[in-house]
Write an enzyme that holds these catalytic residues in place. Structure first.
Site, PDB file in Angstrom:
ATOM      1  N   GLY A 239       0.682  -1.191   0.061  1.00 11.35           N
ATOM      2  CA  GLY A 239       0.021   0.105   0.160  1.00 11.35           C
ATOM      3  C   GLY A 239       0.859   1.265   0.141  1.00 11.35           C
ATOM      4  O   GLY A 239       0.148   2.350   0.004  1.00 11.35           O
ATOM      5  N   GLU A 273       5.035  -6.165   1.571  1.00 11.53           N
ATOM      6  CA  GLU A 273       4.439  -6.617   0.378  1.00 11.53           C
ATOM      7  C   GLU A 273       3.983  -5.492  -0.517  1.00 11.53           C
ATOM      8  O   GLU A 273       2.779  -5.207  -0.819  1.00 11.53           O
ATOM      9  CB  GLU A 273       3.143  -7.288   0.714  1.00 11.53           C
ATOM     10  CG  GLU A 273       3.342  -8.446   1.661  1.00 11.53           C
ATOM     11  CD  GLU A 273       1.774  -8.862   2.536  1.00 11.53           C
ATOM     12  OE1 GLU A 273       1.775  -9.976   2.639  1.00 11.53           O
ATOM     13  OE2 GLU A 273       0.711  -8.188   2.254  1.00 11.53           O
ATOM     14  N   GLY A 275       3.268  -3.556  -4.115  1.00 14.86           N
ATOM     15  CA  GLY A 275       2.649  -3.802  -5.322  1.00 14.86           C
ATOM     16  C   GLY A 275       2.748  -2.621  -6.040  1.00 14.86           C
ATOM     17  O   GLY A 275       3.893  -2.385  -6.870  1.00 14.86           O
ATOM     18  N   CYS A 355     -19.356   0.201 -24.439  1.00 11.90           N
ATOM     19  CA  CYS A 355     -20.725   0.821 -24.342  1.00 11.90           C
ATOM     20  C   CYS A 355     -21.114   0.800 -23.063  1.00 11.90           C
ATOM     21  O   CYS A 355     -21.745   0.109 -22.286  1.00 11.90           O
ATOM     22  CB  CYS A 355     -21.729  -0.303 -24.989  1.00 11.90           C
ATOM     23  SG  CYS A 355     -21.009  -0.851 -26.737  1.00 11.90           S
ATOM     24  N   GLU A 356     -20.376   1.873 -22.221  1.00  9.10           N
ATOM     25  CA  GLU A 356     -20.580   2.007 -20.759  1.00  9.10           C
ATOM     26  C   GLU A 356     -19.986   3.715 -20.550  1.00  9.10           C
ATOM     27  O   GLU A 356     -19.010   3.993 -21.236  1.00  9.10           O
ATOM     28  CB  GLU A 356     -19.511   1.352 -19.872  1.00  9.10           C
ATOM     29  CG  GLU A 356     -19.795   0.004 -19.965  1.00  9.10           C
ATOM     30  CD  GLU A 356     -21.014  -0.762 -19.073  1.00  9.10           C
ATOM     31  OE1 GLU A 356     -21.574  -0.041 -18.258  1.00  9.10           O
ATOM     32  OE2 GLU A 356     -21.491  -1.984 -19.377  1.00  9.10           O
ATOM     33  N   TYR A 384      -2.295  -2.844 -11.372  1.00  9.98           N
ATOM     34  CA  TYR A 384      -3.826  -3.104 -11.474  1.00  9.98           C
ATOM     35  C   TYR A 384      -4.108  -2.561 -12.916  1.00  9.98           C
ATOM     36  O   TYR A 384      -5.219  -2.122 -13.002  1.00  9.98           O
ATOM     37  CB  TYR A 384      -4.235  -2.417 -10.271  1.00  9.98           C
ATOM     38  CG  TYR A 384      -3.817  -2.843  -9.024  1.00  9.98           C
ATOM     39  CD1 TYR A 384      -4.015  -4.024  -8.630  1.00  9.98           C
ATOM     40  CD2 TYR A 384      -2.809  -1.978  -8.356  1.00  9.98           C
ATOM     41  CE1 TYR A 384      -3.265  -4.481  -7.283  1.00  9.98           C
ATOM     42  CE2 TYR A 384      -2.503  -2.370  -7.027  1.00  9.98           C
ATOM     43  CZ  TYR A 384      -2.343  -3.658  -6.690  1.00  9.98           C
ATOM     44  OH  TYR A 384      -2.172  -4.054  -5.719  1.00  9.98           O
TER      45      TYR A 384
HETATM   46  C1  PLP Z   1      -2.999  -5.969  -2.727  1.00  4.56           C
HETATM   47  C2  PLP Z   1      -2.263  -6.280  -1.570  1.00  4.56           C
HETATM   48  C3  PLP Z   1      -0.969  -5.887  -1.541  1.00  4.56           C
HETATM   49  C4  PLP Z   1      -0.421  -4.862  -2.368  1.00  4.56           C
HETATM   50  O1  PLP Z   1      -0.640  -3.618  -2.342  1.00  4.56           O
HETATM   51  P1  PLP Z   1      -0.132  -2.271  -3.022  1.00  4.56           P
HETATM   52  O2  PLP Z   1      -1.312  -1.053  -2.890  1.00  4.56           O
HETATM   53  O3  PLP Z   1      -0.260  -2.355  -4.425  1.00  4.56           O
HETATM   54  O4  PLP Z   1       1.152  -2.034  -2.564  1.00  4.56           O
HETATM   55  C5  PLP Z   1      -0.133  -6.127  -0.537  1.00  4.56           C
HETATM   56  N1  PLP Z   1      -0.893  -7.487   0.513  1.00  4.56           N
HETATM   57  C6  PLP Z   1      -2.091  -7.551   0.359  1.00  4.56           C
HETATM   58  C7  PLP Z   1      -2.285  -8.522   1.416  1.00  4.56           C
HETATM   59  C8  PLP Z   1      -2.823  -7.253  -0.582  1.00  4.56           C
HETATM   60  O5  PLP Z   1      -3.808  -7.737  -0.669  1.00  4.56           O
END
Ligand code: PLP
Length: 425
Positions: A239, A273, A275, A355-356, A384
Site C-alpha cells: 500500500g 508486500e 505492489g 458501451c458504458e 492493476y
Molecule cells: C494488494 C495487496 C498488496 C499490495 O498492495 P499495493 O497497494 O499494490 O502495494 C499487499 N498485500 C496484500 C495482502 C494485498 O492484498
C-alpha cells in the site's frame, strides 16, 4: 523515478522509441520498463537493509511471468492471493520460502497446493480459515507456518475500495480478538502460528497510518510473547504510495525512516508486500486516437483502449497522466501534473470504445491538440492495469511489451478472436 522520458518531443521507454513499438506491435499496448521495476525494488531493499527483511512483491499488481522472473533474479519474494498466482510464481522460478499467501477465501485445493509448495506463511484471515488449514495440514502431513492477519482499525485515508485495514472491511480479525485466536489455536500441532500480518490498503500517501498500526501490533506482539507465543515475524503488507503524479508519493526511504526505528532490536523478521509502489510507474498504456467528437459542451477524444484494458479511472477515481507520444516543443518537458493547463491545450474527455459511460480515462483534461491516428500515452499504468483487464465487449487483451535498455520484446501477445472463443464448446 521512472524511465519514460521525452527526447526532442518524442516519448522513449528507456532507450526505445515508443512510436516504434506501437508501429510493430499495434495498439493498445502495455509497455513496461525493466529498469524502473528493478530501481524500485532495489530502493526498498536498501531502505530496510538494517533489518532482517523479505520483500514480497504483490503479484496481483502486475504478474506477467517475464516480470516475475527478473524480480526473482533481483532477490524478490512474492505476496500471492490465489492458486493461480502461486502457479505463476513457481513457473517463474520463485522460491516458495519467500512466498506469503493472503486472501479471505482460500479454497481447499489452493491451500493444499500451497502446503505442497511449502510457502513461508499462510496469512490467516479468520478463525474458520485457520481451523480448515489445521485440518488440511493434518491430512497432508505438513507443518506450515501461519501469520494472523489482524485488522488494526487504522484508516489509510485512501479510496474506500482500497481501504482494507478498517474494522468494517472483510479482512483479518479485529486486533482485540487476536489474543483469543492465539490462545485457542496458537499451541496446536500442525500449524505454527508465529507471525502477525497487517495490510492497511492501497495508495496511501503518508507514513502515519503505518506507524500507528505498527505501534498497535507491537503492543500485541509483546503481550503474545509474554503469554509464551514465539512470534518470529511481522508482515506489514503493502500500500505504499506510488507516483501517479510525479513527486507526490513518499519514497521507500521516507517510509523506512519512520518504520525501521520502531522495529530495530525487536527480534522480528520483517516482511513487506509492495505492489503499486514497484509496478505503477513501470509501465505506460499506449493507445491510438480513433475519433474526435463534440457532444454538448464536451470535446471527446475517443481512443482504441477501453475500460477493459485499464479500469482504475472508473473503479477507483484514479488519476492517470495522459500525453501524446509525440509533442510539439512548445508543450515542453513532461510535467505530470493534474492541474496542468498550458496555453494552446484543449480541455477534453479521453474515452474508450466500450458501451458504458464508465469507459473513460480522463475527464476535463488539458491536452495538446490531437488528431485521428495520434498515439497517446497513459502513464503509471503498471499496477492493476493489465492484471485487472478483461475481455468485456469481446475485446482481446492488449499486448504486453518489456523494454530493457535498447531492446524490447513482446512478453504477452495480443489476444485474438480465436483466443477469446477457444474455451466455448
Ligand atoms: C494488494 C495487496 C498488496 C499490495 O498492495 P499495493 O497497494 O499494490 O502495494 C499487499 N498485500 C496484500 C495482502 C494485498 O492484498
Amino acid at each position: 523515478m521512472d524511465y519514460f522520458n521525452y527526447k526532442n518531443g518524442k516519448l522513449f521507454a528507456e532507450n526505445v522509441d515508443v512510436e516504434e513499438i506501437a508501429a510493430k506491435v499495434g495498439t493498445p499496448v502495455y509497455i513496461y520498463s525493466r529498469a524502473t521495476f528493478e530501481d524500485h525494488l532495489r530502493k526498498i531493499q536498501a531502505a530496510y537493509s538494517e533489518l532482517d527483511t523479505t520483500i514480497c512483491y504483490s503479484v496481483k499488481a502486475c504478474g506477467n511471468m517475464n516480470i516475475l522472473k527478473f524480480l526473482v533474479e533481483a532477490g524478490s519474494g512474492f505476496d500471492i492471493v490465489s492458486g493461480g498466482e502461486l502457479y505463476r510464481v513457481l513457473q517463474a522460478g520463485g522460491n516458495p520460502s519467500k512466498v506469503v499467501y493472503a486472501g479471505v477465501g482460500k479454497t481447499d485445493t489452493e491451500i493444499i497446493e500451497a502446503l505442497n509448495a511449502g510457502v513461508a506463511y499462510f496469512n490467516i484471515e479468520s478463525e474458520a480459515e485457520l481451523e480448515n488449514l489445521i485440518q488440511l495440514a493434518k491430512q497432508e502431513v505438513k507443518q506450515p507456518k501461519a501469520a494472523l492477519r489482524v485488522n488494526p482499525d487504522v484508516d489509510p485515508k485512501t479510496h474506500t475500495y482500497t481501504t482494507t485495514g478498517k474494522k468494517e472491511t472483510k479482512f483479518g480479525v479485529d486486533i482485540e480478538r487476536a489474543q483469543k485466536v492465539f490462545a485457542d489455536y496458537g499451541k496446536k500441532n500442525f500449524v505454527n502460528l508465529c507471525a502477525i500480518h497487517i495490510h492497511l490498503g492501497s495508495a496511501g500517501h503518508t507514513v502515519e497510518p503505518y506507524v500507528e498500526a505498527i505501534k498497535k501490533v507491537l503492543t500485541l506482539i509483546e503481550e503474545l510473547r509474554a503469554d509464551g507465543f514465539a512470534i518470529e515475524a511481522l508482515d506489514i503488507g503493502g500500500g505504499y504510495g506510488a507516483d501517479y503524479v510525479t513527486g507526490t508519493a513518499p519514497a521507500a526511504a521516507d517510509y523506512a525512516a519512520a518504520i525501521v526505528p520502531l522495529l530495530k532490536g525487536k527480534n522480528l523478521r520483517l516482511i513487506l508486500e509492495p505492489g503499486a509502489s514497484i509496478a505503477a510507474n513501470a509501465a505506460i498504456l499506449v493507445t491510438k486516437v480513433l475519433y474526435l467528437k463534440k457532444g454538448g459542451e464536451k470535446n471527446f477524444v475517443i481512443v482504441d483502449a477501453g475500460m477493459n484494458d485499464l479500469i482504475r479511472p472508473p473503479l477507483y477515481d484514479a488519476f492517470h497522466f495522459i500525453w501524446p507520444v509525440k509533442v510539439a516543443d512548445k508543450f515542453g518537458p513532461l510535467q505530470r501534473n493534474e492541474d496542468l493547463r498550458l496555453d494552446d491545450t484543449e480541455v477534453v474527455d479521453v474515452v474508450g470504445p466500450i458501451c458504458e459511460s464508465a469507459d473513460f480515462f480522463a475527464k476535463d483534461r488539458a491536452l495538446p491538440p490531437v488528431k485521428r491516428g495520434d498515439l497517446l500515452s497513459i502513464f503509471t499504468a503498471g499496477a492493476y492495469g493489465f492484471s485487472m483487464s478483461s475481455n468485456y465487449n469481446t475485446r482481446g487483451r492488449a499486448a504486453e511489451v518489456l523494454v530493457d535498455g535498447q531492446e524490447f520484446s513482446i512478453i504477452r501477445t495480443r489476444e485474438t478472436y480465436e483466443d477469446l472463443t477457444a474455451l466455448e464448446q
